[in-house]
Scaffold this motif. Structure first.
Motif, short mmCIF file in Angstrom:
data_model
loop_
_atom_site.label_atom_id
_atom_site.label_comp_id
_atom_site.label_asym_id
_atom_site.label_seq_id
_atom_site.Cartn_x
_atom_site.Cartn_y
_atom_site.Cartn_z
N ALA A 141 0.87 -1.18 0.00
CA ALA A 141 0.00 0.00 0.00
C ALA A 141 0.91 1.22 0.00
O ALA A 141 1.48 1.58 1.03
N VAL A 142 1.03 1.86 -1.16
CA VAL A 142 2.00 2.94 -1.35
C VAL A 142 1.25 4.26 -1.39
O VAL A 142 0.65 4.63 -2.39
N GLN A 143 1.28 4.98 -0.26
CA GLN A 143 0.53 6.22 -0.14
C GLN A 143 1.35 7.46 -0.48
O GLN A 143 0.80 8.54 -0.64
N GLY A 144 2.67 7.30 -0.57
CA GLY A 144 3.56 8.42 -0.83
C GLY A 144 4.82 7.94 -1.51
O GLY A 144 4.81 6.90 -2.16
N PRO A 145 5.92 8.66 -1.38
CA PRO A 145 7.14 8.29 -2.08
C PRO A 145 7.66 6.90 -1.70
O PRO A 145 7.66 6.52 -0.53
N ALA A 146 8.08 6.16 -2.73
CA ALA A 146 8.79 4.88 -2.56
C ALA A 146 10.05 5.00 -3.41
O ALA A 146 10.01 4.82 -4.63
N ILE A 147 11.15 5.33 -2.76
CA ILE A 147 12.36 5.75 -3.47
C ILE A 147 13.49 4.74 -3.24
O ILE A 147 13.68 4.26 -2.12
N GLY A 148 14.26 4.47 -4.28
CA GLY A 148 15.45 3.63 -4.14
C GLY A 148 15.11 2.29 -3.52
O GLY A 148 14.30 1.52 -4.04
N ALA A 149 15.75 1.99 -2.38
CA ALA A 149 15.47 0.72 -1.69
C ALA A 149 14.03 0.64 -1.25
O ALA A 149 13.48 -0.46 -1.10
N GLY A 150 13.38 1.77 -1.01
CA GLY A 150 11.96 1.77 -0.69
C GLY A 150 11.12 1.27 -1.85
O GLY A 150 10.14 0.54 -1.66
N LEU A 151 11.50 1.66 -3.06
CA LEU A 151 10.85 1.12 -4.25
C LEU A 151 11.04 -0.39 -4.31
O LEU A 151 10.11 -1.14 -4.64
N ASN A 152 12.25 -0.86 -3.98
CA ASN A 152 12.51 -2.30 -4.01
C ASN A 152 11.57 -3.07 -3.09
O ASN A 152 11.13 -4.17 -3.41
N ILE A 153 11.28 -2.51 -1.92
CA ILE A 153 10.37 -3.18 -0.99
C ILE A 153 8.99 -3.31 -1.61
O ILE A 153 8.34 -4.37 -1.53
N ALA A 154 8.52 -2.25 -2.27
CA ALA A 154 7.22 -2.33 -2.95
C ALA A 154 7.27 -3.35 -4.09
O ALA A 154 6.35 -4.16 -4.25
N LEU A 155 8.36 -3.34 -4.87
CA LEU A 155 8.48 -4.26 -5.99
C LEU A 155 8.55 -5.71 -5.53
O LEU A 155 8.17 -6.63 -6.28
N ALA A 156 9.04 -5.93 -4.32
CA ALA A 156 9.15 -7.30 -3.79
C ALA A 156 7.79 -7.88 -3.43
O ALA A 156 7.69 -9.09 -3.18
N CYS A 157 6.75 -7.05 -3.41
CA CYS A 157 5.41 -7.52 -3.11
C CYS A 157 4.71 -7.99 -4.39
O CYS A 157 5.06 -7.59 -5.50
N ASP A 158 3.70 -8.82 -4.23
CA ASP A 158 2.99 -9.39 -5.37
C ASP A 158 2.11 -8.36 -6.06
O ASP A 158 1.95 -8.39 -7.29
N VAL A 159 1.51 -7.47 -5.30
CA VAL A 159 0.57 -6.48 -5.83
C VAL A 159 0.93 -5.13 -5.24
O VAL A 159 1.29 -5.03 -4.06
N ILE A 160 0.85 -4.08 -6.06
CA ILE A 160 1.11 -2.72 -5.59
C ILE A 160 -0.15 -1.88 -5.79
O ILE A 160 -0.65 -1.74 -6.91
N ILE A 161 -0.67 -1.33 -4.68
CA ILE A 161 -1.79 -0.40 -4.71
C ILE A 161 -1.23 0.99 -4.41
O ILE A 161 -0.58 1.18 -3.38
N GLU A 162 -1.48 1.94 -5.27
CA GLU A 162 -0.94 3.29 -5.08
C GLU A 162 -2.04 4.28 -4.74
O GLU A 162 -3.20 4.12 -5.14
#
Length: 250
Positions: A103-124
């Motif tokens: 559940a990405v409510q704001g910035p997902a930068i660098g390694a933070g983006l990686n954590i989101a990408l490691a999930c099966d589904v991304i809701i923004e």
């Protein structure tokens, strides 16, 4: 204060990065807690789905560079081994049997983006920003970003984003498939989907296994895996009930 919060609502587990005063930037202490949370989730059979999010207005602003890399005078091989240990702190998300939803409510930068990408589904949410920004600070991408970005948006778009060190806004992320769906409140939507998955826990896990297999295997092998999983699912109470309902209408 815990830097990672783990809360359970029935079979839905939420893992929250909890350093909002620094936009959930990752240091070694936070990563150690995240690794522990992921390991505990893997060992907890009652977890049917996992939501990953960040406290406050950011999902995760990336790594705290001052402490993340350690002594830069060390041999390159030592720095590499250290970084692989850092990556392992969050890449365990990919190995969880239960579906994972970012559940990405704001910035997902660098390694933070990686954590989101490691999930099966991304809701923004509407204020989400996705930043494969490594090159903008003179750093090669890491943490699986190259592979996971190609997996999500294809080689050419991943190449363009990584070479530019781009910051991708919510509209663009949705258009190119970086985010799977949008919601005004992405955490509420992620919890809705997680509850749905958890309510079909065994089926959700086998679907995840089949999809993961399909990314590695050929078509014939994928058919074999699906056929066995579908045959097994015909014994489920839900399917038998629906079959009886269908038969009663005909």
């Amino acid at each position: 204060m815990n830097l990672v919060l783990v809360t359970d609502d029935g079979p839905v587990r939420t893992i929250t990065l909890n350093a909002p005063e620094r936009l959930n930037a990752l240091d070694l202490d936070l990563l150690a807690e995240l690794k522990e949370a992921i390991a505990d989730t893997a060992a907890t059979s009652t977890v049917g789905a996992v939501v990953v999010t960040g406290a406050g207005r950011a999902f995760c602003a990336g790594a705290d560079l001052t402490g993340m890399f350690g002594d830069l005078t060390r041999p390159t091989e030592e720095i590499r081994d250290h970084l692989k240990g850092v990556y392992a702190s969050f890449l365990g998300l990919r190995d969880l049997a239960a579906p994972t939803i970012a559940a990405v409510q704001g910035p997902a930068i660098g390694a933070g983006l990686n954590i989101a990408l490691a999930c099966d589904v991304i809701i923004e949410g509407p204020r989400a920003r996705f930043g494969p920004t490594f090159a903008a600070i003179g750093l090669h991408p890491g943490g699986g970003c190259s592979w996971m970005l190609v997996e999500r948006i294809g080689r050419s778009r991943a190449m363009a984003a990584l070479l530019e060190g781009a910051l991708i806004d919510a509209d663009r992320a949705h258009d190119i498939g970086l985010a799977d769906s949008r919601a005004d409140d992405p955490l509420t939507e992620a919890n809705r989907i997680a509850a749905l998955c958890a309510g079909r826990s065994e089926l959700s896990r086998t679907i995840k296994r089949s999809v993961d297999n399909a990314t590695r295997a050929g078509f014939t092998d994928s058919i074999d895996v699906e056929a066995l999983a579908q045959a097994e699912s015909t014994g489920s109470e839900t399917f038998r009930r629906r079959l009886a309902e269908f038969a009663a209408r005909t």
